[in-house]
Design an enzyme around this catalytic site. Structure first.
Site, PDB file in Angstrom:
ATOM      1  N   HIS A  58       0.849  -1.190   0.000  1.00 26.51           N
ATOM      2  CA  HIS A  58       0.000   0.000   0.000  1.00 26.51           C
ATOM      3  C   HIS A  58       0.886   1.242   0.000  1.00 26.51           C
ATOM      4  O   HIS A  58       1.858   1.305   0.744  1.00 26.51           O
ATOM      5  CB  HIS A  58      -0.894  -0.014   1.253  1.00 26.51           C
ATOM      6  CG  HIS A  58      -1.637   1.244   1.496  1.00 26.51           C
ATOM      7  ND1 HIS A  58      -1.503   1.970   2.657  1.00 26.51           N
ATOM      8  CD2 HIS A  58      -2.520   1.919   0.714  1.00 26.51           C
ATOM      9  CE1 HIS A  58      -2.282   3.034   2.602  1.00 26.51           C
ATOM     10  NE2 HIS A  58      -2.918   3.034   1.442  1.00 26.51           N
TER      11      HIS A  58
ATOM     12  N   HIS B 158       2.573  11.207  -1.164  1.00 25.85           N
ATOM     13  CA  HIS B 158       1.632  10.832  -0.107  1.00 25.85           C
ATOM     14  C   HIS B 158       1.787  11.856   1.014  1.00 25.85           C
ATOM     15  O   HIS B 158       2.514  11.642   1.972  1.00 25.85           O
ATOM     16  CB  HIS B 158       1.905   9.423   0.421  1.00 25.85           C
ATOM     17  CG  HIS B 158       0.823   8.916   1.329  1.00 25.85           C
ATOM     18  ND1 HIS B 158       1.076   8.129   2.435  1.00 25.85           N
ATOM     19  CD2 HIS B 158      -0.523   9.100   1.307  1.00 25.85           C
ATOM     20  CE1 HIS B 158      -0.060   7.836   3.045  1.00 25.85           C
ATOM     21  NE2 HIS B 158      -1.053   8.418   2.367  1.00 25.85           N
TER      22      HIS B 158
END
Length: 343
Positions: A58, A133
């Protein structure tokens, strides 16, 4: 399971172990899983990849983020303002990083699916694209080169690159990124076709190793870009491990029997109040360490196949024997191939 080379996989020995999964799977004794696909027995090489158990990560790129860069366009305006304080970026990093291993290290450990978020860097004249991110990561081009280097050394391995979030990108940015993907992998790219046709044996014959999933309309203009709807990845969006496992069971029961791959996101997602309460501890110490063993136990109870698990993703894939556990599930597909023996 008569033949899965009980066996050496790129120098690592696998053995049957009663202590692991109650004797259900093979256990890694030494080394990594760098060539696990190449070591699969013939019956599994002929299975559609959508029916195999494949480990993924992930936010795969988040092993490094740049605290000195601006906060990414994926963040709210309030966060961008706060991030002018240097300490805030240090704290953001604790919640932005979901992996410790580089692409090369993840590949060597057996990870074959990569969850990717990308962005341009506002203010830059060039159209360079970065992983993102919260904070910016490495250039996408550098990551593609690292992945391609592994593929050149391991011709039996196949990877899935899932570009599923794009930020601050117009069509010209996308065209730049797509050109880099083509330049990086060239003839290794597998064009879009019926999912059930895509087996390891089929890809090996064509010397193809890369499937690109691209969640943006421009995919229609390129034969090697698979649409995002061929890689559904339902998201539980919860901090509660019991709700997560129930969600994974429910969405597996609803997965399409034909025409798509399937991602089980075995991850917990912090809420704003979670971060506020545990600001200094970070994601790994707050949610992952405590719950990963229970998540891994759920993985051990699964079986791949038409309506079973396919791709399973996790945070911090090295903290437990995640990749090896997922890969070992494929042994269950061989049970029907074993001859019946009389006692």
């Amino acid at each position: 399971m008569g033949g899965w080379l009980a066996e050496r996989m790129s120098g690592s020995v696998w053995r049957r172990g009663a202590a692991v999964d109650a004797g259900r799977g093979w256990r890694k004794a030494a080394g990594g899983q760098a060539d696990w696909m190449g070591a699969l027995p013939p019956p599994l090489r002929a299975r559609p990849l959508a029916h195999l158990a494949i480990p993924g990560s992930h936010d795969s790129f988040s092993y490094w983020v740049d605290e000195k860069s601006p906060v990414g366009p994926d963040q709210a305006t309030a966060i961008k303002r706060l991030a002018k304080i240097s300490l805030v970026k240090k704290l953001m990093k604790k919640w932005s990083v979901t992996q410790n291993l580089t692409f090369k290290e993840q590949l060597e450990s057996g990870i074959r699916y990569f969850d990717l978020r990308v962005s341009s860097k506002p203010g830059e004249v060039e159209k360079e694209i970065y992983f993102i991110h919260g904070l910016f990561g490495i250039r996408v081009w550098d990551g593609l080169m690292e992945i391609n280097s592994f593929l050149l050394q391991h011709p039996g391995e196949v990877i899935f690159l899932d570009f599923n979030h794009f930020y601050a990108m117009d069509d010209s940015h996308h065209q730049y990124l797509i050109s880099k993907i083509l330049k990086a992998f060239g003839s290794k790219l597998c064009p879009v076709q019926p999912v059930e046709k895509v087996t390891l044996q089929y890809l090996w014959e064509l010397k193809q190793q890369v499937l690109i999933f691209y969640h943006y309309p421009l995919y229609q203009d390129y034969s090697f870009l698979w649409p995002g709807n061929k890689m559904p990845a339902p998201w539980a969006n919860t901090t509660n491990v019991h709700k997560l496992l129930q969600f994974l069971e429910t969405t597996l029961g609803e997965r399409s029997q034909y025409g798509t791959f399937h991602v089980s996101q075995a991850i917990l997602t912090p809420r704003v109040k979670t971060i506020a309460r545990h600001l200094i501890r970070g994601l790994k110490n707050t949610l992952v360490h405590r719950n990963l063993p229970m998540i891994l136990n759920w993985v051990k109870t699964q079986k791949p196949g038409v309506m079973g698990v396919n791709i399973i993703t996790s945070d911090f894939v090295e903290l437990v024997d995640f990749a090896a556990t997922v890969i070992a599930l494929n042994n269950l597909l061989l049970e029907g191939d074993r001859p019946v023996t009389k006692s």
